[in-house]
Design a protein around this motif. Structure first.
Motif, PDB file in Angstrom:
ATOM      1  N   VAL A  21       0.847  -1.199   0.000  1.00 59.32           N
ATOM      2  CA  VAL A  21       0.000   0.000   0.000  1.00 59.32           C
ATOM      3  C   VAL A  21       0.883   1.250   0.000  1.00 59.32           C
ATOM      4  CG1 VAL A  21      -1.672   1.317   1.353  1.00 59.32           C
ATOM      5  CG2 VAL A  21      -2.015  -1.129   0.993  1.00 59.32           C
ATOM      6  N   LEU A  22       1.927   1.256   0.813  1.00 64.80           N
ATOM      7  CA  LEU A  22       2.850   2.392   0.835  1.00 64.80           C
ATOM      8  C   LEU A  22       3.599   2.510  -0.490  1.00 64.80           C
ATOM      9  CD1 LEU A  22       4.257   2.028   4.458  1.00 64.80           C
ATOM     10  CD2 LEU A  22       2.588   3.711   3.617  1.00 64.80           C
ATOM     11  N   PHE A  23       4.023   1.381  -1.039  1.00 66.07           N
ATOM     12  CA  PHE A  23       4.722   1.396  -2.327  1.00 66.07           C
ATOM     13  C   PHE A  23       3.820   1.933  -3.436  1.00 66.07           C
ATOM     14  CE2 PHE A  23       5.703  -0.832  -6.336  1.00 66.07           C
ATOM     15  CZ  PHE A  23       6.968  -0.297  -6.571  1.00 66.07           C
ATOM     16  N   ILE A  24       2.588   1.478  -3.479  1.00 64.85           N
ATOM     17  CA  ILE A  24       1.651   1.953  -4.501  1.00 64.85           C
ATOM     18  C   ILE A  24       1.413   3.453  -4.334  1.00 64.85           C
ATOM     19  CG2 ILE A  24      -0.769   1.834  -5.250  1.00 64.85           C
ATOM     20  CD1 ILE A  24      -0.556  -1.224  -4.907  1.00 64.85           C
ATOM     21  N   GLY A  25       1.362   3.929  -3.092  1.00 56.49           N
ATOM     22  CA  GLY A  25       1.238   5.370  -2.866  1.00 56.49           C
ATOM     23  C   GLY A  25       2.398   6.138  -3.480  1.00 56.49           C
ATOM     24  N   SER A  26       3.610   5.625  -3.313  1.00 60.39           N
ATOM     25  CA  SER A  26       4.772   6.299  -3.911  1.00 60.39           C
ATOM     26  C   SER A  26       4.730   6.209  -5.432  1.00 60.39           C
ATOM     27  CB  SER A  26       6.076   5.713  -3.365  1.00 60.39           C
ATOM     28  OG  SER A  26       6.304   4.414  -3.856  1.00 60.39           O
ATOM     29  N   GLU A  27       4.262   5.090  -5.963  1.00 60.52           N
ATOM     30  CA  GLU A  27       4.139   4.943  -7.412  1.00 60.52           C
ATOM     31  C   GLU A  27       3.068   5.879  -7.980  1.00 60.52           C
ATOM     32  OE1 GLU A  27       6.064   2.644  -9.649  1.00 60.52           O
ATOM     33  OE2 GLU A  27       7.188   3.318  -7.908  1.00 60.52           O
ATOM     34  N   LEU A  28       2.011   6.097  -7.215  1.00 62.55           N
ATOM     35  CA  LEU A  28       0.999   7.067  -7.641  1.00 62.55           C
ATOM     36  C   LEU A  28       1.615   8.453  -7.794  1.00 62.55           C
ATOM     37  CD1 LEU A  28      -2.151   6.060  -5.574  1.00 62.55           C
ATOM     38  CD2 LEU A  28      -1.951   6.102  -8.068  1.00 62.55           C
ATOM     39  N   MET A  29       2.481   8.814  -6.875  1.00 61.32           N
ATOM     40  CA  MET A  29       3.153  10.117  -6.960  1.00 61.32           C
ATOM     41  C   MET A  29       4.054  10.170  -8.189  1.00 61.32           C
ATOM     42  SD  MET A  29       1.694  11.635  -4.591  1.00 61.32           S
ATOM     43  CE  MET A  29       2.536  13.175  -4.777  1.00 61.32           C
ATOM     44  N   PHE A  30       4.725   9.071  -8.486  1.00 63.76           N
ATOM     45  CA  PHE A  30       5.576   9.018  -9.677  1.00 63.76           C
ATOM     46  C   PHE A  30       4.745   9.232 -10.943  1.00 63.76           C
ATOM     47  CE2 PHE A  30       7.249   6.423 -13.177  1.00 63.76           C
ATOM     48  CZ  PHE A  30       8.434   7.108 -13.411  1.00 63.76           C
ATOM     49  N   PHE A  31       3.652   8.498 -11.066  1.00 65.12           N
ATOM     50  CA  PHE A  31       2.823   8.657 -12.262  1.00 65.12           C
ATOM     51  C   PHE A  31       2.134  10.016 -12.279  1.00 65.12           C
ATOM     52  CE2 PHE A  31       3.430   4.100 -12.803  1.00 65.12           C
ATOM     53  CZ  PHE A  31       3.640   4.045 -14.180  1.00 65.12           C
ATOM     54  N   ALA A  32       1.819  10.579 -11.120  1.00 64.24           N
ATOM     55  CA  ALA A  32       1.256  11.934 -11.084  1.00 64.24           C
ATOM     56  C   ALA A  32       2.251  12.930 -11.677  1.00 64.24           C
ATOM     57  CB  ALA A  32       0.899  12.319  -9.652  1.00 64.24           C
ATOM     58  N   SER A  33       3.533  12.727 -11.410  1.00 62.29           N
ATOM     59  CA  SER A  33       4.532  13.628 -11.995  1.00 62.29           C
ATOM     60  C   SER A  33       4.591  13.467 -13.510  1.00 62.29           C
ATOM     61  CB  SER A  33       5.907  13.392 -11.366  1.00 62.29           C
ATOM     62  OG  SER A  33       6.448  12.149 -11.751  1.00 62.29           O
ATOM     63  N   LEU A  34       4.398  12.246 -14.005  1.00 62.22           N
ATOM     64  CA  LEU A  34       4.362  12.051 -15.464  1.00 62.22           C
ATOM     65  C   LEU A  34       3.154  12.748 -16.083  1.00 62.22           C
ATOM     66  CD1 LEU A  34       5.462   8.321 -15.863  1.00 62.22           C
ATOM     67  CD2 LEU A  34       6.804  10.371 -16.339  1.00 62.22           C
ATOM     68  N   TYR A 170      -0.978  -4.805  -6.740  1.00 60.09           N
ATOM     69  CA  TYR A 170      -0.071  -4.175  -7.697  1.00 60.09           C
ATOM     70  C   TYR A 170      -0.648  -4.257  -9.113  1.00 60.09           C
ATOM     71  CZ  TYR A 170       4.088  -3.186 -10.442  1.00 60.09           C
ATOM     72  OH  TYR A 170       4.956  -2.647 -11.344  1.00 60.09           O
ATOM     73  N   TRP A 171      -1.189  -5.411  -9.464  1.00 53.06           N
ATOM     74  CA  TRP A 171      -1.734  -5.575 -10.818  1.00 53.06           C
ATOM     75  C   TRP A 171      -2.938  -4.653 -11.033  1.00 53.06           C
ATOM     76  CZ3 TRP A 171       0.813  -7.125 -14.725  1.00 53.06           C
ATOM     77  CH2 TRP A 171       0.165  -7.388 -15.928  1.00 53.06           C
ATOM     78  N   HIS A 172      -3.777  -4.515 -10.037  1.00 49.30           N
ATOM     79  CA  HIS A 172      -4.899  -3.580 -10.148  1.00 49.30           C
ATOM     80  C   HIS A 172      -4.387  -2.155 -10.325  1.00 49.30           C
ATOM     81  CE1 HIS A 172      -7.645  -6.765  -9.440  1.00 49.30           C
ATOM     82  NE2 HIS A 172      -7.592  -6.767  -8.121  1.00 49.30           N
ATOM     83  N   PHE A 173      -3.347  -1.797  -9.600  1.00 46.49           N
ATOM     84  CA  PHE A 173      -2.734  -0.478  -9.727  1.00 46.49           C
ATOM     85  C   PHE A 173      -2.261  -0.238 -11.158  1.00 46.49           C
ATOM     86  CE2 PHE A 173       1.495   1.515  -9.911  1.00 46.49           C
ATOM     87  CZ  PHE A 173       1.137   2.834  -9.671  1.00 46.49           C
ATOM     88  N   ILE A 179      -5.702   3.145 -17.394  1.00 45.01           N
ATOM     89  CA  ILE A 179      -6.939   3.868 -17.717  1.00 45.01           C
ATOM     90  C   ILE A 179      -6.639   5.365 -17.823  1.00 45.01           C
ATOM     91  CG2 ILE A 179      -9.225   4.541 -16.867  1.00 45.01           C
ATOM     92  CD1 ILE A 179      -9.396   1.725 -15.568  1.00 45.01           C
ATOM     93  N   GLY A 180      -5.885   5.894 -16.873  1.00 44.15           N
ATOM     94  CA  GLY A 180      -5.513   7.306 -16.919  1.00 44.15           C
ATOM     95  C   GLY A 180      -4.620   7.630 -18.098  1.00 44.15           C
ATOM     96  N   LEU A 181      -3.637   6.790 -18.358  1.00 42.14           N
ATOM     97  CA  LEU A 181      -2.736   7.037 -19.490  1.00 42.14           C
ATOM     98  C   LEU A 181      -3.473   6.941 -20.819  1.00 42.14           C
ATOM     99  CD1 LEU A 181       0.462   5.068 -18.397  1.00 42.14           C
ATOM    100  CD2 LEU A 181       0.178   7.528 -18.493  1.00 42.14           C
ATOM    101  N   PHE A 182      -4.263   5.905 -20.969  1.00 40.96           N
ATOM    102  CA  PHE A 182      -5.013   5.713 -22.213  1.00 40.96           C
ATOM    103  C   PHE A 182      -5.929   6.902 -22.470  1.00 40.96           C
ATOM    104  CE2 PHE A 182      -8.680   4.077 -24.605  1.00 40.96           C
ATOM    105  CZ  PHE A 182      -8.027   3.462 -25.682  1.00 40.96           C
TER     106      PHE A 182
END
Length: 189
Positions: A21-34, A170-173, A179-182
């Motif tokens: 959950v913490l890792f996915i939170g950090s990954e969300l921030m990464f993709f938010a920057s993209l 992770y796979w759901h993430f 969906i957001g990228l597409f």
């Protein structure tokens, strides 16, 4: 003397689940920057997406394949929680095949789009966003191979499944990010 009512022991989340959950939170921030990069470049560019970068049958089909793989991964998790390890393995292999098909389609797209990463700001944004997402899909596929190996060794059961649970999250993430990228790359443009 009064008797105290016993409270049942509280069930704690496995630390592996808390970690993902913490890792996915950090990954969300990464993709938010993209996404921030994409919309900043888009706002500053007079020429943006090439006209053939839009939703077409192939892109939509493989997007649906990736999204459906979330269902198959969840079904595998569900079967494992029921104690049906054989069914879990089949659902996970199906998920792996669907993810690999999506990744293959992304590779084909990269080879055939009429621009490169160095062509313009759109090319840079397109390849950065789809590339990092593809890297996450690849990581998910590798995790599924590890899960299959551990399942073959008897590591999972109805009571022992935290590793599969985090892989499912992770796979759901990965699917939700797509969906957001597409939507951003092919619909909003």
């Amino acid at each position: 003397m009064a008797t105290r009512a016993r409270t049942p022991p509280r069930e704690h989340l496995p630390l592996l689940v808390v970690g993902i959950v913490l890792f996915i939170g950090s990954e969300l921030m990464f993709f938010a920057s993209l996404f921030g990069m994409y919309f900043t470049l888009r706002a500053q560019s007079s020429h943006w997406a090439p006209p053939d970068i839009k939703v077409d049958f192939v892109r939509l089909f493989f997007t649906l394949v990736l999204l459906a793989s979330s269902f198959t991964m969840q079904m595998g998790m569900h079967r494992l929680k029921q104690g049906n390890v054989a069914s879990f393995k089949r659902w996970t292999w199906l998920t792996w095949l669907m993810g690999a098909a999506f990744l293959g389609a992304q590779g084909h797209e990269w080879a055939t789009v009429p621009f490169q990463i160095s062509t313009n700001a759109y090319g840079s944004a397109f390849f950065a966003m789809t590339g990092f997402h593809g890297l996450h899909v690849f990581a998910g596929l590798m995790i599924m191979l590890v899960i299959q190996g551990r399942a073959a060794a008897g590591a999972y059961s109805a009571n022992e499944h935290a590793g599969v649970e985090v892989a499912t999250y992770y796979w759901h993430f990965v699917d939700v990010v797509w969906i957001g990228l597409f939507s951003t790359i092919f619909i909003v443009r």
